[in-house]
Write an enzyme that holds these catalytic residues in place. Structure first.
Site, mmCIF file in Angstrom:
data_model
loop_
_atom_site.group_PDB
_atom_site.id
_atom_site.type_symbol
_atom_site.label_atom_id
_atom_site.label_comp_id
_atom_site.label_asym_id
_atom_site.label_seq_id
_atom_site.Cartn_x
_atom_site.Cartn_y
_atom_site.Cartn_z
ATOM 1 N N TYR A 177 -12.322 -9.457 -2.533
ATOM 2 C CA TYR A 177 -13.156 -8.477 -2.097
ATOM 3 C C TYR A 177 -14.808 -8.675 -1.629
ATOM 4 C CZ TYR A 177 -9.200 -5.533 -4.370
ATOM 5 O OH TYR A 177 -8.203 -5.147 -4.663
ATOM 6 N N ASN A 199 0.702 -1.647 -0.163
ATOM 7 C CA ASN A 199 0.115 -0.103 -0.284
ATOM 8 C C ASN A 199 0.583 1.261 -0.298
ATOM 9 O OD1 ASN A 199 -2.435 -1.620 0.018
ATOM 10 N ND2 ASN A 199 -2.764 -1.003 2.166
ATOM 11 N N HIS A 218 -15.728 3.233 -15.630
ATOM 12 C CA HIS A 218 -15.449 2.171 -14.299
ATOM 13 C C HIS A 218 -16.538 1.444 -13.823
ATOM 14 C CE1 HIS A 218 -14.383 2.094 -9.539
ATOM 15 N NE2 HIS A 218 -13.240 1.787 -10.218
ATOM 16 N N HIS A 258 -15.525 -3.300 0.229
ATOM 17 C CA HIS A 258 -15.259 -2.856 -1.822
ATOM 18 C C HIS A 258 -16.090 -2.407 -1.819
ATOM 19 C CE1 HIS A 258 -14.547 -2.631 -6.236
ATOM 20 N NE2 HIS A 258 -12.794 -1.797 -5.368
ATOM 21 N N ARG A 281 -5.383 1.820 -14.016
ATOM 22 C CA ARG A 281 -3.406 1.618 -13.426
ATOM 23 C C ARG A 281 -3.414 0.483 -13.164
ATOM 24 N NH1 ARG A 281 -3.890 6.305 -9.192
ATOM 25 N NH2 ARG A 281 -3.396 7.559 -10.950
ATOM 26 N N ARG A 330 -10.428 -4.679 -14.186
ATOM 27 C CA ARG A 330 -10.131 -5.196 -13.943
ATOM 28 C C ARG A 330 -9.926 -6.530 -14.404
ATOM 29 N NH1 ARG A 330 -5.721 -1.451 -12.090
ATOM 30 N NH2 ARG A 330 -6.698 -0.188 -10.662
#
Length: 738
Positions: free
Chosen positions: A516, A96, A483, A640, A453, A423
């Site tokens: 997640y 992180n 997104h 998440h 990213r 992703r």
């Protein structure tokens, strides 16, 4: 570089997500808007909230992120957690922090250099924020190193797992390492000398390096050389049953083979973090794929933003590194070795089940299991009966979302599949299913966000593979990241054309779906299907349909839609009707929405905010936010999901989707929130929020000062309820035969 449920692994799920990223519109002509990450000055009135505290009502987002990673470190410090899970949290903390420096700190430095160093909403200038980041990060890294050396290593020894240094190895183990070095490591090493004929070498970002000082015995002259620790080998070398030594120790012990005829005087490890964000110019937007590939090559050469060195490093060598790399003294972090504790993930992966969380296997959602037999789940039959609200990882991703796409790919009645991909995993069965669908003649549209990213390169590969298979591949809208998490299946049925839709809060990634925490709605609802169809047309063509009945879509309507509903709760409260607001998000930063929450609090509306990471809200301030509570839950899974829940005069409404409350999400991304269409689904997310905010649930509470205080023990000293383990237990009970 995504990876853990706290980072992009269990927290940054690789937390690994992850980690997160905003930008300044137009500054340096950046199309990859998340890259620069500047929040424009907030222009809201300071007086209309009616309290003197308003001038300091926003916490700083960068410092708030450091508080988040502190919470990750506190999990590593928690002796009640299984030992190897504590080891993993140490690795997540390190990963992180790497991403934070590569993106957030790099962005601050670029803003200063570009002359756009405006004061943030918190009232701090970028230089002031940088100063606090350096001091806070240094303290956290020292705390991590001390925890590893003084607590984690001894605790591992007690369990028969030994992390050793070279001098701790037995003679036989050293002989084993000598053979390993000679046969495998030595052939790939490239020592790079520094002298008038050899300039200081380029040091790649996040690489671990040996700074070597050697002397020519004939001339007495000393020379500096750099040797890179090869990342292709395991970070910790096994030398015996659960006995390991750092690879750099093995290399340091055999440097004479690299420098024959020279005297090795000193060896020190160091590590550089660089700006690894992207800049894609607007002029290149017509050929975004090629522009991004070119920029990915440049990413390797970003300027340094941090230098980590062993605390024992020689002063002259450190002076050379600082001078050649061009870092300031504040950017130098002297730490006890070993550096780069991301490699602890390999230790955490050891086959020692008794030192980990109990294994949990997600089960098929009950609504899908009802139609499950010896053959795979028939998702379409299930959705013809009712909508399905999925809660991952407690509900299986593979037997729901993945099965939805796979079944659509082979179903002869399916005419078209449309999907967004932000992703996904390296061996994605969803990609394979989309390719199969296209090759069988179905219309397949895939919107691939190639600017995601640290996943840019992988997404470029997937885009090309999908194109070659005959899929229609588009890259979204210029200047915006796409997104939203959407999948639409168009099916020809006896009653006519029917649309089936999935709208989620997480990525279409089967691997991270096991770590997640996310929600997803599978539905055959006509109105939702029509809205999603219009949205896909906006993304792939020239349609500018901007109004939706069941969706809020950024950048057009998410902020305004949420503000309207916040104001609606105020109106309900003033009318004497039930009113309450509960939000769950990864980050809560947007000043306009925060001010509306402050106004709701001032009106007397209870506001509960659950955030994993950044939060700029200052709760509990008299006259401003005394009706606001902010809490955070971290654990084995990466929290998440995004939920926006309103009491609505006693008839609750709830929205789920991809948007966090940040400028990048609300202004510079295509995001989608869907209103849950049925009362049972609204009640289900309501129960999750009830559990999160219950005082008997372990969590961190945000204080008005901006500090987070952990509440995990009751008045009697007994542990409070672990929210995630409680949900795991509930799922196990439902799965067990009665």
């Amino acid at each position: 570089m995504a990876s853990s449920p706290i980072s992009g692994s269990p927290l940054s799920a690789t937390a690994q997500a992850a980690a997160d990223e905003d930008a300044v519109e137009g500054a340096l002509r950046v199309v990859s808007a998340d890259s620069f990450d500047v929040e424009p000055p907030y222009e809201g009135s300071l007086d209309d909230l009616g309290t003197p505290e308003v001038a300091h009502r926003f916490l700083d987002r960068e410092l708030s992120w450091l508080h988040f990673n502190t919470r990750v470190l506190e999990l590593a410090e928690d002796t009640s957690l299984p030992l190897l899970e504590r080891v993993r949290f140490l690795a997540i903390f390190a990963s992180n922090l790497d991403e934070f420096f590569m993106v957030r700190v790099a962005g601050l430095k670029r803003r200063i250099a570009a002359g756009v160093a405006v004061r943030a909403a918190s009232g701090l200038l970028p230089r002031e924020v940088l100063g606090q980041i350096w001091s806070t990060a240094n303290a956290l890294m020292q705390r991590q190193a001390t925890l590893f050396r003084d607590e984690i290593v001894p605790a591992l020894v007690k369990e028969g797992i030994e992390l050793l240094r070279w001098s701790d190895l037995t003679r036989d183990e050293q002989k084993h390492c000598k053979r390993l070095f000679k046969e495998r490591v030595f052939p790939v090493l490239t020592p790079l000398a520094v002298d008038p004929a050899h300039p200081f070498p380029y040091i790649s970002g996040l690489s671990l390096n040996l700074a070597v000082l050697v002397r020519n015995p004939k001339t007495g002259k000393e020379h500096f050389a750099r040797v890179k620790v090869p990342p292709i080998f395991a970070r910790f070398v096994p030398v015996g049953p659960q006995r390991f030594v750092p690879l750099e120790d093995v290399m340091a012990a055999h440097l004479k083979r690299l420098f024959p005829g020279m005297e090795v005087l000193a060896v020190h490890t160091f590590r550089v973090t660089r700006n690894e964000d992207l800049e894609v110019e607007e002029d290149d937007a017509e050929n975004l794929l090629a522009a991004l590939e070119k920029e990915l090559q440049r990413r390797r050469f970003g300027p340094p933003v941090r230098l980590e060195v062993e605390e024992s490093i020689d002063g002259h060598i450190l002076e050379l590194l600082v001078s050649e790399l061009g870092v300031s003294p504040a950017e130098v972090f002297r730490l006890p070795g070993p550096l780069d504790l991301r490699g602890l993930n390999d230790i955490a992966d050891l086959d020692r089940a008794e030192l980990k969380y109990p294994a949990f296997i997600p089960s098929t959602h009950t609504a899908l299991a009802e139609v499950e037999s010896s053959s795979p789940v028939d998702v379409f039959s299930a959705l013809q009966r009712r909508d399905v609200l999925l809660h991952h990882p407690y509900d299986s991703f593979s037997t729901s979302v993945q099965r939805f796409i796979e079944q659509a790919a082979v179903d002869p009645h399916v005419l078209a599949i449309k999907q967004t991909l932000y992703r996904t995993s390296g061996d994605s069965p969803i990609i394979d299913a989309l390719i199969d669908a296209a090759e069988s003649g179905k219309q397949v549209l895939v919107l691939v966000e190639i600017k995601a990213r640290f996943d840019e390169q992988a997404n470029i590969r997937w885009a090309r593979k999908l194109e070659h298979a005959g899929c229609h591949v588009v890259y979204g809208l210029v200047g915006l990241k796409t997104h939203c998490k959407l999948a639409l299946v168009v099916r020809d049925e006896p009653e006519g054309i029917r649309r089936y839709t999935h709208i989620g809060t997480g990525n279409y990634n089967p691997k991270t779906a096991r770590a997640y925490e996310d929600f997803g709605l599978l539905t055959a609802h006509d109105g939702i299907g029509e809205d999603v169809a219009h949205l896909f047309n906006n993304l792939s063509g020239f349609s500018r349909h901007a109004t939706y009945e069941h969706l809020l879509v950024a950048p057009d309507s998410v902020r305004d839609g949420l503000i309207a509903r916040i104001r609606g709760e105020v109106a309900h409260h003033l009318d004497g009707k039930p009113a309450r607001i509960r939000f769950k998000a990864n980050s809560i930063v947007d000043e306009a929405i925060i001010d509306e929450l402050y106004r709701a609090s001032q009106a007397g509306v209870p506001v509960d905010l659950l955030t994993r990471g950044i939060c700029a809200v200052r709760p509990g301030v008299p006259g401003l936010s005394e009706n606001i509570r902010v809490r955070s839950v971290l654990g084995r899974f990466l929290e998440h999901s995004r939920i926006f829940w309103f009491e609505n005069a006693g008839s609750p409404s709830a929205w789920i989707g991809s948007a966090d409350l940040m400028h990048r999400n609300l202004d510079r991304r295509v995001e989608a929130l869907v209103e849950l269409p049925r009362d049972p689904q609204i009640a289900e997310v309501g129960r999750i929020l009830d559990l999160a905010f219950d005082d008997g649930t372990a969590s961190w509470w945000l204080e008005p000062s901006g500090e987070w205080v952990r509440h995990h023990l009751g008045p009697d000293g007994a542990p409070l309820r672990d929210m995630q383990e409680s949900l795991v237990a509930t799922k196990r009970r439902r799965r067990s035969p009665s």
